[in-house]
Write a protein that holds these residues in place. Structure first.
Motif, PDB file in Angstrom:
ATOM      1  N   ALA A 169       0.836  -1.210   0.000  1.00  0.00           N
ATOM      2  CA  ALA A 169       0.000   0.000   0.000  1.00  0.00           C
ATOM      3  C   ALA A 169       0.866   1.252   0.000  1.00  0.00           C
ATOM      4  N   GLY A 170       2.052   1.152   0.576  1.00  0.00           N
ATOM      5  CA  GLY A 170       2.945   2.306   0.685  1.00  0.00           C
ATOM      6  C   GLY A 170       3.573   2.759  -0.609  1.00  0.00           C
ATOM      7  N   ARG A 171       3.266   2.109  -1.733  1.00  0.00           N
ATOM      8  CA  ARG A 171       3.728   2.666  -3.012  1.00  0.00           C
ATOM      9  C   ARG A 171       3.170   4.071  -3.207  1.00  0.00           C
ATOM     10  N   ASN A 172       2.042   4.320  -2.598  1.00  0.00           N
ATOM     11  CA  ASN A 172       1.502   5.668  -2.486  1.00  0.00           C
ATOM     12  C   ASN A 172       1.897   6.163  -1.093  1.00  0.00           C
ATOM     13  N   THR A 173       2.860   7.061  -1.020  1.00  0.00           N
ATOM     14  CA  THR A 173       3.369   7.485   0.292  1.00  0.00           C
ATOM     15  C   THR A 173       2.337   8.266   1.105  1.00  0.00           C
ATOM     16  N   ASN A 174       1.242   8.651   0.475  1.00  0.00           N
ATOM     17  CA  ASN A 174       0.189   9.364   1.208  1.00  0.00           C
ATOM     18  C   ASN A 174      -0.751   8.413   1.949  1.00  0.00           C
ATOM     19  N   VAL A 175      -0.654   7.118   1.669  1.00  0.00           N
ATOM     20  CA  VAL A 175      -1.658   6.195   2.192  1.00  0.00           C
ATOM     21  C   VAL A 175      -1.560   6.030   3.702  1.00  0.00           C
ATOM     22  N   PHE A 176      -0.379   6.268   4.279  1.00  0.00           N
ATOM     23  CA  PHE A 176      -0.232   6.027   5.717  1.00  0.00           C
ATOM     24  C   PHE A 176      -1.142   6.935   6.537  1.00  0.00           C
ATOM     25  N   THR A 177      -1.423   8.122   6.048  1.00  0.00           N
ATOM     26  CA  THR A 177      -2.323   9.019   6.774  1.00  0.00           C
ATOM     27  C   THR A 177      -3.681   8.358   6.975  1.00  0.00           C
ATOM     28  N   SER A 178      -4.202   7.750   5.908  1.00  0.00           N
ATOM     29  CA  SER A 178      -5.498   7.079   5.998  1.00  0.00           C
ATOM     30  C   SER A 178      -5.387   5.770   6.775  1.00  0.00           C
ATOM     31  N   LEU A 179      -4.281   5.049   6.559  1.00  0.00           N
ATOM     32  CA  LEU A 179      -4.092   3.769   7.241  1.00  0.00           C
ATOM     33  C   LEU A 179      -4.018   3.971   8.754  1.00  0.00           C
ATOM     34  N   SER A 180      -3.215   4.933   9.177  1.00  0.00           N
ATOM     35  CA  SER A 180      -3.074   5.169  10.619  1.00  0.00           C
ATOM     36  C   SER A 180      -4.356   5.732  11.213  1.00  0.00           C
ATOM     37  N   ALA A 181      -5.111   6.501  10.431  1.00  0.00           N
ATOM     38  CA  ALA A 181      -6.385   7.033  10.924  1.00  0.00           C
ATOM     39  C   ALA A 181      -7.335   5.894  11.260  1.00  0.00           C
ATOM     40  N   LEU A 182      -7.402   4.884  10.382  1.00  0.00           N
ATOM     41  CA  LEU A 182      -8.281   3.744  10.626  1.00  0.00           C
ATOM     42  C   LEU A 182      -7.776   2.885  11.780  1.00  0.00           C
ATOM     43  N   CYS A 183      -6.489   2.541  11.732  1.00  0.00           N
ATOM     44  CA  CYS A 183      -5.960   1.633  12.759  1.00  0.00           C
ATOM     45  C   CYS A 183      -5.991   2.261  14.149  1.00  0.00           C
ATOM     46  N   SER A 184      -5.650   3.532  14.221  1.00  0.00           N
ATOM     47  CA  SER A 184      -5.668   4.208  15.524  1.00  0.00           C
ATOM     48  C   SER A 184      -7.094   4.383  16.037  1.00  0.00           C
ATOM     49  N   LEU A 185      -8.034   4.517  15.120  1.00  0.00           N
ATOM     50  CA  LEU A 185      -9.432   4.703  15.497  1.00  0.00           C
ATOM     51  C   LEU A 185      -9.990   3.487  16.225  1.00  0.00           C
ATOM     52  N   ILE A 186      -9.597   2.291  15.756  1.00  0.00           N
ATOM     53  CA  ILE A 186     -10.190   1.072  16.340  1.00  0.00           C
ATOM     54  C   ILE A 186      -9.148   0.178  17.007  1.00  0.00           C
ATOM     55  N   GLY A 187      -7.895   0.662  17.146  1.00  0.00           N
ATOM     56  CA  GLY A 187      -6.859  -0.137  17.796  1.00  0.00           C
ATOM     57  C   GLY A 187      -6.502  -1.378  17.006  1.00  0.00           C
ATOM     58  N   MET A 188      -6.389  -1.257  15.689  1.00  0.00           N
ATOM     59  CA  MET A 188      -6.130  -2.409  14.823  1.00  0.00           C
ATOM     60  C   MET A 188      -4.640  -2.521  14.495  1.00  0.00           C
ATOM     61  N   PRO A 189      -4.020  -3.677  14.751  1.00  0.00           N
ATOM     62  CA  PRO A 189      -2.600  -3.852  14.444  1.00  0.00           C
ATOM     63  C   PRO A 189      -2.353  -4.023  12.955  1.00  0.00           C
ATOM     64  N   VAL A 190      -1.118  -3.710  12.540  1.00  0.00           N
ATOM     65  CA  VAL A 190      -0.704  -3.819  11.142  1.00  0.00           C
ATOM     66  C   VAL A 190       0.436  -4.830  11.047  1.00  0.00           C
ATOM     67  N   PHE A 191       0.261  -5.843  10.206  1.00  0.00           N
ATOM     68  CA  PHE A 191       1.323  -6.809   9.940  1.00  0.00           C
ATOM     69  C   PHE A 191       1.656  -6.754   8.459  1.00  0.00           C
ATOM     70  N   VAL A 192       2.959  -6.867   8.150  1.00  0.00           N
ATOM     71  CA  VAL A 192       3.424  -6.691   6.769  1.00  0.00           C
ATOM     72  C   VAL A 192       4.172  -7.938   6.287  1.00  0.00           C
ATOM     73  N   PRO A 193       3.557  -8.754   5.436  1.00  0.00           N
ATOM     74  CA  PRO A 193       4.266  -9.890   4.859  1.00  0.00           C
ATOM     75  C   PRO A 193       4.882  -9.521   3.502  1.00  0.00           C
ATOM     76  N   CYS A 194       6.110  -9.932   3.270  1.00  0.00           N
ATOM     77  CA  CYS A 194       6.775  -9.767   1.972  1.00  0.00           C
ATOM     78  C   CYS A 194       6.632  -8.352   1.413  1.00  0.00           C
ATOM     79  N   PRO A 195       7.094  -7.342   2.149  1.00  0.00           N
ATOM     80  CA  PRO A 195       6.888  -5.969   1.682  1.00  0.00           C
ATOM     81  C   PRO A 195       7.686  -5.644   0.430  1.00  0.00           C
ATOM     82  N   ALA A 196       7.096  -4.805  -0.408  1.00  0.00           N
ATOM     83  CA  ALA A 196       7.785  -4.285  -1.581  1.00  0.00           C
ATOM     84  C   ALA A 196       8.181  -2.834  -1.359  1.00  0.00           C
TER      85      ALA A 196
END
Length: 628
Positions: free
Chosen positions: A231-258
């Motif tokens: 998802a980070g190929r778009n460097t702006n995506v983390f703003t939305s990703l962290s907004a969602l995860c922080s909102l509901i306390g959801m962990p992020v796991f990254v397999p085979c990152p590019a």
């Protein structure tokens, strides 16, 4: 005199392609002639030409360039043999979703001098094949033959429109020599051919119902989990990703990152893996709602952990798959993920929709989910898991407490942590304007973890599995950094660094890559994790025959080892660059008297960083690990 080749180069410049990575052949006379015409008339060429003595290095360099700039690059090769010599880089630009325009000439179709460019060399018969684009068609988003100068600008723009639309990827154009040598009226070069009215397809959004269903599931989840790889190929995506995860306390796991998807320090980031047995997140088995976001493969169903339990979701888990371009992985032969819903939607857009839907539910129901006891408890638990992960990394990076203690061999955590510290102390910005390229193969997760990258866009992989990307990509990324105005003063990166295995280093055709680095003044650091051969094939064998005959012998016996007389990797780079590159080998077992292994390692890496940053030369460190 102007030719179809003149129009082709002119069109590339008009559509915004600034660099062409080239390997010339007998099918390119008019291209070479027009480039010299440009130099005589204008003093420079458009696009800029980067000569590449090897085609795979050329395409890897183009991929590195486009990964950094977000803009297409061109690669020019010759006929069928040059197309074949693109080799595994074709796989990488496909899987890595890199928009690269590849052009290859083709043998003449006339043999009696009927047309300009007719066959006049014996190879024109040898290199004439029935279906040249078939060599790589299944990896391309689009292939087409240039049949006439009349519609060439349209053909180039159609190819790029497809290449830059999700799922982004490479395109292939080819033309017979007579067509490319055809003389044309100068007026064709004056016809505007911008991309203005050939836009890439706009990012997709979730349907209203899909966004509502996913939001409701996540809002009610007890153990939600977000899995993402690119998802980070778009460097702006983390703003939305962290907004969602922080909102509901959801962990992020990254397999085979590019690419870097979240800063290392993000408290809900719980780890990275490469899907080998035992490396999947323990959270997967208990997750009740799983959001699979821009992932090539989220888990391997048959793999088991050390307790013999499958590393896959439970049967009643609700799984939602979102991918911006290819959620069904249509270009993979066999592929499936058990899911309740599969959506084609842009990650940034979709995450924003889900957050909005959750907040709408909050206002409607009068309950703010982020303030609930379950979310706050889950957040604290995930923050603790992140802290425990960091503590494990710290422990793995440590050396013996006694300064005089010897160690049998350096470990990957020790090498990478030394590199991390050297980058922080040896660059003006403390590493903030450094680009790391990770092609360490069997050590991928260790490098992603122990480099602890923070800057979005600051660490990338090829996105594919064909080895040999990093060296050429470093050249292209350095050039791209200047075009994209990275770094302080918008002059490019302060440091470009590649981390590779010893096998990967050889796959990268170092003789070509380091020659290019000197010629085009693209200094980069290379750290070789030298374990004495190909560890990955040995690990694959052990995965099927854990107690077989092969499990009892070393890599040399298995024929996956490079010993006993291994190459002097660092000196390959020195020789290829005519002595311009700097190279050292560091081996814990041969540390000179009076030094301890930790200091010796840190001194060599610090000096390598200094050579690249301050002297503007390539540096290669051959770090000897425990041999396979």
């Amino acid at each position: 005199m102007y030719t179809t080749s003149s129009l082709f180069l002119n069109t590339l410049a008009q559509v915004g392609i600034t660099h062409a990575f080239v390997n010339w052949g007998s099918d390119h006379p008019a291209l070479l002639e027009d480039l010299e015409r440009q130099r005589v008339e204008k003093g420079e060429t458009e696009p800029k030409i980067v000569t590449c003595p090897n085609e795979m290095v050329a395409l890897s360099a183009a991929q590195g360039y486009t990964q950094v700039t977000g803009k297409p690059a061109a690669v020019i090769v010759h006929v069928d043999v040059g197309t074949q010599a693109l080799a595994g880089a074709v796989h990488n630009v496909n899987r890595g979703r890199a928009p690269v325009l590849i052009y290859a000439g083709s043998s003449p179709f006339s043999a009696e001098g009927e047309l300009k460019g007719s066959r006049n060399e014996w190879i024109h018969w040898m290199q004439d094949v029935h279906d040249q684009p078939a060599i790589l068609r299944q990896y391309m988003r689009y292939t087409a033959q240039i049949n006439s100068p009349a519609n060439l600008p349209h053909l180039v723009r159609r190819a790029l429109q497809i290449a830059t639309s999700d799922p982004k990827g490479p395109v292939y154009l080819w033309g017979r020599r007579e067509v490319m040598e055809q003389e044309i009226d100068e007026g064709l070069l004056k016809v505007p051919a911008p991309m203005l009215k050939w836009p890439s397809v706009e990012p997709c959004a979730l349907s209203h119902s899909a966004a509502a269903i996913i939001a409701a599931a996540l809002r009610q989840a007890v153990n939600p989990l977000l899995i993402t790889s690119h998802a980070g190929r778009n460097t702006n995506v983390f703003t939305s990703l962290s907004a969602l995860c922080s909102l509901i306390g959801m962990p992020v796991f990254v397999p085979c990152p590019a690419v870097l998807n979240t800063p290392f320090s993000y408290a809900l980031y719980v780890g990275v893996g490469h899907l080998a047995p035992g490396t999947q997140t323990t959270l997967l088995k208990d997750a009740d709602v799983i959001l699979v976001l821009d992932v090539e493969l989220p888990w391997i169903p048959m793999n088991k952990d050390s307790n013999g339990d499958h590393e896959r979701p439970k049967e009643d888990a609700r799984v939602f798959v979102i991918d911006g371009g290819d959620p069904l992985k249509e270009n993979i032969g066999m592929y499936h993920v058990d899911a309740e819903m599969v959506c084609r939607a842009d990650a940034e857009v979709a995450l924003g929709q889900i957050v909005e839907a959750i907040q709408h539910s909050d206002s409607t129901e009068g309950v703010i989910i982020a303030e609930s006891a379950i979310v706050q408890a889950r957040t604290r638990e995930m923050e603790k898991m992140h802290s425990e992960w960091v503590a494990k990394l710290d422990k793995a990076e440590s050396f013996p407490t006694s300064l005089t203690s010897s160690i049998p061999a350096y470990t990957v955590p020790q090498v990478i942590s030394a590199l991390r510290r050297a980058v922080i102390s040896g660059t003006p910005s403390g590493g903030a304007h450094t680009l790391m390229l990770n092609e360490s193969i069997s050590n991928y997760p260790l490098v992603w973890s122990h480099m602890r990258p923070e800057v979005l866009g600051g660490m990338i992989g090829s996105g594919g599995s064909s080895l040999g990307w990093a060296l050429g990509a470093s050249v292209g990324a350095f050039l791209g950094g200047k075009v994209a105005e990275k770094g302080p003063g918008k002059q490019g990166y302060e440091l470009v660094a590649s981390i590779v295995g010893d096998g990967t280093f050889l796959f990268g055709v170092p003789a070509s890559a380091f020659w290019m680095a000197r010629k085009y003044q693209t200094p980069f650091l290379t750290v070789i994790l030298n374990n004495g051969g190909w560890k990955s094939p040995k690990l694959s064998m052990l995965g099927v025959y854990p107690s077989g005959h092969g499990s009892k012998v070393l890599g040399q016996q298995l024929t996956v080892g490079f010993g006993p007389d291994m190459p002097d990797y660092a000196q390959i780079a020195v020789a290829a660059s005519g002595g311009w590159a700097w190279g050292r080998k560091v081996d814990a077992s041969t540390i000179s008297e009076g030094k301890n292994p930790k200091d010796a390692l840190e001194e060599v890496i610090a000096e390598a960083v200094r050579v690249v940053v301050q002297e503007g030369r390539c540096a290669v460190i051959d770090c000897v690990l425990e041999s396979i």
